[in-house]
Motif scaffolding. Structure first.
Motif, PDB file in Angstrom:
ATOM      1  N   GLY A 293       0.628  -1.276   0.144  1.00  0.00           N
ATOM      2  CA  GLY A 293      -0.085   0.112   0.028  1.00  0.00           C
ATOM      3  C   GLY A 293       0.805   1.171  -0.156  1.00  0.00           C
ATOM      4  O   GLY A 293       0.260   2.435   0.111  1.00  0.00           O
ATOM      5  N   TRP A 294       2.183   1.123  -0.080  1.00  0.00           N
ATOM      6  CA  TRP A 294       2.903   2.464  -0.050  1.00  0.00           C
ATOM      7  C   TRP A 294       3.694   2.513  -1.495  1.00  0.00           C
ATOM      8  O   TRP A 294       4.102   1.512  -2.031  1.00  0.00           O
ATOM      9  CB  TRP A 294       4.189   2.171   1.036  1.00  0.00           C
ATOM     10  CG  TRP A 294       3.636   2.286   2.422  1.00  0.00           C
ATOM     11  CD1 TRP A 294       3.292   1.201   3.035  1.00  0.00           C
ATOM     12  CD2 TRP A 294       3.502   3.481   3.179  1.00  0.00           C
ATOM     13  NE1 TRP A 294       2.672   1.795   4.497  1.00  0.00           N
ATOM     14  CE2 TRP A 294       2.922   3.090   4.626  1.00  0.00           C
ATOM     15  CE3 TRP A 294       3.822   4.783   2.882  1.00  0.00           C
ATOM     16  CZ2 TRP A 294       2.503   4.165   5.320  1.00  0.00           C
ATOM     17  CZ3 TRP A 294       3.492   5.749   4.048  1.00  0.00           C
ATOM     18  CH2 TRP A 294       2.923   5.489   5.281  1.00  0.00           C
ATOM     19  N   ASN A 295       3.851   3.733  -1.633  1.00  0.00           N
ATOM     20  CA  ASN A 295       4.621   4.052  -3.099  1.00  0.00           C
ATOM     21  C   ASN A 295       6.076   4.081  -2.810  1.00  0.00           C
ATOM     22  O   ASN A 295       6.473   5.143  -1.925  1.00  0.00           O
ATOM     23  CB  ASN A 295       3.963   5.299  -3.646  1.00  0.00           C
ATOM     24  CG  ASN A 295       2.433   5.125  -4.277  1.00  0.00           C
ATOM     25  OD1 ASN A 295       2.167   4.743  -5.415  1.00  0.00           O
ATOM     26  ND2 ASN A 295       1.488   5.253  -3.413  1.00  0.00           N
ATOM     27  N   TYR A 296       7.136   3.754  -3.663  1.00  0.00           N
ATOM     28  CA  TYR A 296       8.359   3.985  -3.167  1.00  0.00           C
ATOM     29  C   TYR A 296       9.047   4.486  -4.546  1.00  0.00           C
ATOM     30  O   TYR A 296       9.307   3.985  -5.738  1.00  0.00           O
ATOM     31  CB  TYR A 296       8.913   2.515  -3.001  1.00  0.00           C
ATOM     32  CG  TYR A 296       8.822   1.848  -2.015  1.00  0.00           C
ATOM     33  CD1 TYR A 296       9.664   1.736  -0.830  1.00  0.00           C
ATOM     34  CD2 TYR A 296       7.436   1.342  -1.561  1.00  0.00           C
ATOM     35  CE1 TYR A 296       9.611   1.384   0.275  1.00  0.00           C
ATOM     36  CE2 TYR A 296       7.205   0.726  -0.370  1.00  0.00           C
ATOM     37  CZ  TYR A 296       8.384   0.720   0.836  1.00  0.00           C
ATOM     38  OH  TYR A 296       7.989   0.223   1.881  1.00  0.00           O
ATOM     39  N   PRO A 297       8.955   5.924  -4.427  1.00  0.00           N
ATOM     40  CA  PRO A 297       9.552   6.597  -5.530  1.00  0.00           C
ATOM     41  C   PRO A 297      11.159   6.401  -6.147  1.00  0.00           C
ATOM     42  O   PRO A 297      11.441   7.006  -6.985  1.00  0.00           O
ATOM     43  CB  PRO A 297       9.401   7.998  -5.090  1.00  0.00           C
ATOM     44  CG  PRO A 297       8.534   7.900  -4.144  1.00  0.00           C
ATOM     45  CD  PRO A 297       8.452   6.568  -3.376  1.00  0.00           C
ATOM     46  N   GLY A 298      11.761   5.620  -5.024  1.00  0.00           N
ATOM     47  CA  GLY A 298      13.290   5.209  -5.649  1.00  0.00           C
ATOM     48  C   GLY A 298      14.272   6.107  -5.037  1.00  0.00           C
ATOM     49  O   GLY A 298      15.289   6.497  -5.399  1.00  0.00           O
ATOM     50  N   ASP A 299      13.997   7.210  -3.994  1.00  0.00           N
ATOM     51  CA  ASP A 299      14.811   7.841  -3.292  1.00  0.00           C
ATOM     52  C   ASP A 299      15.100   7.492  -2.008  1.00  0.00           C
ATOM     53  O   ASP A 299      14.295   7.111  -1.127  1.00  0.00           O
ATOM     54  CB  ASP A 299      14.081   9.334  -3.329  1.00  0.00           C
ATOM     55  CG  ASP A 299      13.684   9.867  -4.630  1.00  0.00           C
ATOM     56  OD1 ASP A 299      14.285  10.324  -5.591  1.00  0.00           O
ATOM     57  OD2 ASP A 299      12.512   9.767  -5.204  1.00  0.00           O
ATOM     58  N   SER A 300      16.505   8.168  -1.546  1.00  0.00           N
ATOM     59  CA  SER A 300      16.846   7.874  -0.033  1.00  0.00           C
ATOM     60  C   SER A 300      16.647   9.041   0.521  1.00  0.00           C
ATOM     61  O   SER A 300      17.364  10.131   0.045  1.00  0.00           O
ATOM     62  CB  SER A 300      18.516   7.435  -0.231  1.00  0.00           C
ATOM     63  OG  SER A 300      18.670   6.133  -0.888  1.00  0.00           O
ATOM     64  N   TYR A 301      16.387   9.090   1.772  1.00  0.00           N
ATOM     65  CA  TYR A 301      16.064  10.320   2.455  1.00  0.00           C
ATOM     66  C   TYR A 301      16.421   9.804   4.078  1.00  0.00           C
ATOM     67  O   TYR A 301      16.503   8.880   4.350  1.00  0.00           O
ATOM     68  CB  TYR A 301      14.389  10.678   2.344  1.00  0.00           C
ATOM     69  CG  TYR A 301      14.405  11.646   1.229  1.00  0.00           C
ATOM     70  CD1 TYR A 301      14.120  12.955   1.609  1.00  0.00           C
ATOM     71  CD2 TYR A 301      14.036  11.373   0.124  1.00  0.00           C
ATOM     72  CE1 TYR A 301      13.776  14.209   0.706  1.00  0.00           C
ATOM     73  CE2 TYR A 301      13.672  12.276  -0.736  1.00  0.00           C
ATOM     74  CZ  TYR A 301      13.342  13.585  -0.451  1.00  0.00           C
ATOM     75  OH  TYR A 301      13.382  14.564  -1.397  1.00  0.00           O
TER      76      TYR A 301
END
Length: 430
Positions: A293-301
């Protein structure tokens, strides 16, 4: 995207099974060739044309009244294609309700557009950053939009000055370029400046604010989620930070298993909200992008104690060298503070000893000479700004950096042999 060529247009038209294309007659050649090569789009109608079968002539023959086509909130309104920072563009589906959602979240709570505003910017409307800022946001509140045929920094500045635009939408590189072009009063009408598409370095933020007195509103969005989901409004901005979560969305920093990490720990960005990722005919990529249910844009934060999110790198741009995890954009930000550096991109290159070698591709400002002496100076400068182990052991001076049609830096192309012309290399083996 006006810069796309027949191969790219054809691939997009074929993927989306485009039946009808409306195309400016001045750039119709590539669209016509795409149909010849791919069989798509099925039909092309030209505008900016005086032909009898052109769009203007067809419109003149239609009645002045019409019945709207009935649509549902969850009907597909558009298919937006990613701009290709990581390779082949992918189609993403967005419903009619999604178009309203980005207006009633980011535009309402962060940009805070009113009917008195005029927006302007460089992103084409095929880029969802431009679609929101230049079309949807102003239409939602009855504001105006200045649409420029070409959005290069000098032309954008001219448009702002001539038409008294109040809100600009463009990329960090454009703000950096415009800051060096300012004369008297070109930006006096602006009240807000929005940045997206790539990370906004603190040096660019400071340079623009010193030149104009205006804070840049940084933000992160994605084509998959349609627009910006993290970004702070005026008065709540922190230089170098992307900002806090836009009202209506939820974001967190998680580990490889999806467990939320405590503040200040580096991890993967995960997002939920009124918009979300729906890939067109790409189930493997859908399973990778949306998990539990979570979107993973592909960024490290990392997220601080106050809820501000600090960009580290694209997940695939995180450099691992001698066991250290080094965010390439952090090294870029340090390099950009040197007066000789106009632009730069930092990636990890294969290295037998370290696994990856931190390598910087640098575009110099005029009057600065590439060479070993300047390379050493830049390396020592970075060591003085951030942890010494992060400094670029390789520096390649180049005339330009590879970017997408929307201005995003294509770091994956920097890793390809021969992808960047006119390289002048300096290596530090210490």
């Amino acid at each position: 995207m006006p810069l796309l060529r027949s191969r790219e247009i054809g691939a997009i038209a074929e993927t989306a099974a485009v039946a009808l294309a409306l195309c400016d007659a001045r750039v119709a050649g590539d669209c016509e060739r795409a149909r010849e090569q791919f069989g798509w789009p099925e039909r092309i109608v030209h505008f900016q044309s005086e032909d009898a079968d052109g769009l203007e002539a067809m419109m003149s023959r239609q009645p002045v009244t019409f019945s709207s086509v009935p649509t549902a909130a969850d009907d597909v309104a558009l298919i937006a294609f990613t701009s290709g920072t990581t390779g082949k563009p992918k189609g993403t589906l967005h419903f009619h309700r999604d178009l309203l959602a980005i207006c009633d979240t980011y535009s309402r709570h962060v940009v805070r557009l009113t009917p008195n505003d005029m927006t302007c910017g460089s992103p084409p409307v095929a880029f969802t950053f431009g679609l929101g800022g230049l079309v949807l946001f102003p239409m939602r509140v009855g504001a105006s939009s200045l649409l420029l045929e070409q959005g290069a920094p000098a032309m954008l500045l001219q448009g702002i000055a001539e038409h008294r635009a109040t809100v600009s939408f463009t990329a960090p590189t454009a703000y950096r370029a415009m800051a060096g072009m300012l004369g008297n009063g070109e930006t006096s009408s602006l009240r807000a400046c929005v940045s997206a598409g790539e990370h906004l370095p603190a040096a660019t933020f400071d340079q623009w604010r010193a030149a104009t007195g205006i804070e840049i509103l940084d933000g992160i969005g994605s084509t998959e989620l349609l627009h910006i989901f993290i970004g702070s409004p005026p008065g709540e901005v922190r230089a170098g930070s992307t900002g806090r979560v836009v009202p209506g969305y939820v974001a967190r920093v998680v580990d490889a298993h999806g467990a939320e990490l405590p503040p200040e720990e580096l991890g993967h960005l995960a997002v939920q909200g009124p918009t979300g990722c729906r890939y067109l005919d790409n189930e493997p990529r859908q399973r990778e992008y949306v998990r539990d249910g979570w979107n993973y844009p592909g960024d490290s934060y990392r997220r601080d104690e106050d809820g501000y999110f600090w960009y580290q790198a694209r997940t695939d741009d995180l450099i691992v060298s001698s066991g250290y995890k080094i965010p390439g954009p952090e090294v870029e930000s340090a390099l950009l503070e040197h007066p000789a550096v106009a632009e730069c991109g930092v990636v990890g290159m294969p290295d037998d000893e370290r696994g990856q070698r931190v390598t910087a591709f640098v575009v110099l400002r005029a009057s600065h000479i590439a060479g070993e002496t300047l390379a050493r100076e830049l390396q020592e400068f970075v060591k003085a700004q951030i942890a010494p182990y992060k400094y670029p052991r390789g520096i390649e001076f180049v005339d330009s950096l590879p970017r997408t049609e929307t201005g995003k830096l294509q770091r994956f192309r920097l890793r390809e042999p021969g992808a960047v012309a006119d390289r002048r290399t300096s290596e530090d083996d210490t």
